[in-house]
Design an enzyme around this catalytic site. Structure first.
Site, PDB file in Angstrom:
ATOM      1  N   CYS A   1      47.068  37.866  49.215  1.00 53.10           N
ATOM      2  CA  CYS A   1      45.771  38.261  48.773  1.00 53.10           C
ATOM      3  C   CYS A   1      44.685  37.272  48.824  1.00 53.10           C
ATOM      4  O   CYS A   1      43.459  37.596  48.789  1.00 53.10           O
ATOM      5  CB  CYS A   1      45.926  38.855  47.427  1.00 53.10           C
TER       6      CYS A   1
ATOM      7  N   CYS B   1      32.620  39.729  44.888  1.00 53.63           N
ATOM      8  CA  CYS B   1      33.510  40.361  45.687  1.00 53.63           C
ATOM      9  C   CYS B   1      32.980  41.373  46.491  1.00 53.63           C
ATOM     10  O   CYS B   1      32.279  41.991  45.987  1.00 53.63           O
ATOM     11  CB  CYS B   1      34.781  40.760  44.568  1.00 53.63           C
TER      12      CYS B   1
ATOM     13  N   CYS C   1      42.449  42.463  50.497  1.00 55.41           N
ATOM     14  CA  CYS C   1      43.463  42.001  49.568  1.00 55.41           C
ATOM     15  C   CYS C   1      44.449  43.092  49.327  1.00 55.41           C
ATOM     16  O   CYS C   1      45.474  43.035  49.286  1.00 55.41           O
ATOM     17  CB  CYS C   1      42.841  41.023  48.531  1.00 55.41           C
TER      18      CYS C   1
ATOM     19  N   CYS D   1      41.006  37.146  52.097  1.00 57.36           N
ATOM     20  CA  CYS D   1      39.760  37.134  51.499  1.00 57.36           C
ATOM     21  C   CYS D   1      38.765  36.547  52.272  1.00 57.36           C
ATOM     22  O   CYS D   1      38.829  35.121  52.281  1.00 57.36           O
ATOM     23  CB  CYS D   1      39.976  36.597  50.026  1.00 57.36           C
TER      24      CYS D   1
ATOM     25  N   CYS E   1      54.585  42.271  42.168  1.00 61.82           N
ATOM     26  CA  CYS E   1      53.876  41.020  43.019  1.00 61.82           C
ATOM     27  C   CYS E   1      55.104  40.278  43.196  1.00 61.82           C
ATOM     28  O   CYS E   1      55.765  39.817  42.401  1.00 61.82           O
ATOM     29  CB  CYS E   1      52.957  40.568  41.862  1.00 61.82           C
TER      30      CYS E   1
ATOM     31  N   CYS F   1      48.484  43.734  50.441  1.00 63.47           N
ATOM     32  CA  CYS F   1      49.288  43.028  49.649  1.00 63.47           C
ATOM     33  C   CYS F   1      50.780  43.847  49.916  1.00 63.47           C
ATOM     34  O   CYS F   1      51.111  44.733  49.968  1.00 63.47           O
ATOM     35  CB  CYS F   1      48.938  43.504  47.990  1.00 63.47           C
TER      36      CYS F   1
ATOM     37  N   ASP G   1      46.353  26.864  30.936  1.00 63.71           N
ATOM     38  CA  ASP G   1      47.501  27.786  31.354  1.00 63.71           C
ATOM     39  C   ASP G   1      48.495  27.640  29.975  1.00 63.71           C
ATOM     40  O   ASP G   1      49.693  28.078  29.864  1.00 63.71           O
ATOM     41  CB  ASP G   1      48.362  27.708  32.480  1.00 63.71           C
TER      42      ASP G   1
ATOM     43  N   CYS H   1      53.177  33.727  46.618  1.00 65.29           N
ATOM     44  CA  CYS H   1      52.756  34.392  47.937  1.00 65.29           C
ATOM     45  C   CYS H   1      51.143  34.246  47.476  1.00 65.29           C
ATOM     46  O   CYS H   1      50.594  34.065  46.608  1.00 65.29           O
ATOM     47  CB  CYS H   1      52.985  36.213  47.695  1.00 65.29           C
TER      48      CYS H   1
HETATM   49  S1  SF4 Z   1      39.463  40.190  49.913  1.00 60.04           S
HETATM   50 FE1  SF4 Z   1      38.283  38.971  48.791  1.00 60.04          FE
HETATM   51  S2  SF4 Z   1      36.139  40.193  49.014  1.00 60.04           S
HETATM   52 FE2  SF4 Z   1      37.715  41.463  49.713  1.00 60.04          FE
HETATM   53  S3  SF4 Z   1      37.981  42.839  47.855  1.00 60.04           S
HETATM   54 FE3  SF4 Z   1      39.846  41.409  47.804  1.00 60.04          FE
HETATM   55  S4  SF4 Z   1      38.612  39.822  46.752  1.00 60.04           S
HETATM   56 FE4  SF4 Z   1      37.135  41.148  47.200  1.00 60.04          FE
HETATM   57  S1  SF4 Z   2      50.332  37.366  45.360  1.00 61.16           S
HETATM   58 FE1  SF4 Z   2      48.825  38.967  45.864  1.00 61.16          FE
HETATM   59  S2  SF4 Z   2      49.443  39.600  47.799  1.00 61.16           S
HETATM   60 FE2  SF4 Z   2      51.187  38.620  47.012  1.00 61.16          FE
HETATM   61  S3  SF4 Z   2      52.353  40.296  46.183  1.00 61.16           S
HETATM   62 FE3  SF4 Z   2      51.052  39.564  44.719  1.00 61.16          FE
HETATM   63  S4  SF4 Z   2      49.273  40.621  44.568  1.00 61.16           S
HETATM   64 FE4  SF4 Z   2      50.101  40.981  46.366  1.00 61.16          FE
END
Ligand code: SF4
Ligand code: SF4
Length: 300
Positions: A236, A182, A188, A240, A208, A192, A127, A233
């Site tokens: 997301c 994915c 996700c 998954c 975000c 969000c 990073d 956060c």
């Molecule tokens: S939750 Fe995971 S598997 Fe489902 S769309 Fe998002 S990244 Fe892809």
């Molecule tokens: S970390 Fe992921 S779920 Fe949380 S606000 Fe950002 S994009 Fe959305």
């Protein structure tokens, strides 16, 4: 597994859970163009550093002259220890020690091994350099890209820190991943809380909660509900399916620190610069600064 059992062994012994190798090359125009469009649309919010050194981001040879290979590294930080109900929420990646320090400690022996074995130059990136990290992780077969904008490592999920070791050594690339991608389930995107995910693997940082509670200075958007999140956060990732049933990290340094488990809105509000510095020493949470944490408390 790479074609180099001793390299795999050195990496695992140093704490790295998965490595993969790609031959370095100029990052394809399709990737850099889409990144430029993302920047031009303002999705990076105030993180201006993301728009700097685009030439270096595109060409690893500008990062390390003569670079011929990149070893991508993943370290799981997943653990099930949770903060008490009602506590101001901290994203899992920041429950323990600052990953920049831990990852560097883990990647250095691998870089030293490469240097000693191949007489090669190396550059360790955690990073801290302009690198198309997600591109190299996918290109090397370390993981695949999710609609949540994260790299998902098969068997380890997305709760992984990533790093790269660029080297002038010519190493055999690891084979591409089999069809484990994915699932496009949109969990996700739909979950969000900031409506920050586009559904095309991109994110609008301005919406975000992770960006807003960590990087953003000043007031938060008036219509934003942080939902009790103090720092970052995980939503997301939490929803998954690729994170279902993943093993816990073998690294205790990423576990929830007892003093973080005990944090309350009141204890944060009463922190002084001195107690803040002592509490978050060697922690990624320093990034938000005391004023940022105390602002976040107002939005809980
Ligand atoms: S939750 Fe995971 S598997 Fe489902 S769309 Fe998002 S990244 Fe892809
Ligand atoms: S970390 Fe992921 S779920 Fe949380 S606000 Fe950002 S994009 Fe959305």
């Amino acid at each position: 597994m790479t074609a180099y059992p001793q390299l795999d062994h050195v990496a695992h012994a140093a704490g790295i859970d998965r490595i993969a190798i790609a031959a370095t090359h100029i990052v394809p125009d399709s990737v850099t163009d889409s990144y430029r469009r993302w920047l031009a649309a303002g999705n990076h919010a105030t993180m201006d550093y993301l728009g700097r050194y685009l030439d270096v981001r595109r060409d690893p040879g500008l990062l390390l002259p003569g670079a011929r290979s990149v070893i991508t590294c993943a370290v799981s930080y997943y653990h099930t220890a949770a903060q008490p109900a009602g506590a101001p929420l901290i994203a899992m990646y920041a429950h323990g020690d600052d990953y920049h320090d831990v990852m560097r400690d883990m990647m250095r022996p691998v870089a030293d091994y490469i240097a000693a074995t191949y007489g090669a130059e190396t550059r360790v990136c955690v990073d801290t350099a302009p690198v198309h990290e997600r591109y190299w992780a996918v290109a090397s077969g370390l993981g695949f890209s999710g609609l949540n904008g994260l790299v998902i490592v098969p068997g380890l999920g997305s709760y992984c820190f990533l790093g790269e070791i660029f080297t002038t050594a010519l190493l055999e690339p690891t084979p591409p991943l089999p069809q484990d991608t994915c699932r496009g389930c949109m969990r996700c995107v739909n979950a969000c809380p900031g409506h920050a995910l586009s559904g095309r693997s991109t994110l609008d940082a301005r919406r975000c909660i992770s960006y807003l509670t960590i990087e953003h200075r000043g007031d938060l958007p008036a219509d934003l509900h942080t939902g009790g999140r103090l720092y970052g956060c995980d939503t997301c990732q939490r929803v998954c399916p690729h994170n279902d049933g993943i093993p816990e990290s073998r690294h205790g340094r990423f576990d929830l620190r007892p003093d973080y488990a005990a944090l309350t809105a009141q204890s944060i509000n009463s922190m002084t610069p001195e107690t803040y510095a002592a509490t978050f020493r060697r922690s990624a949470i320093k990034r938000a600064k005391l004023s940022g944490l105390q602002r976040n408390i107002r939005y809980l």
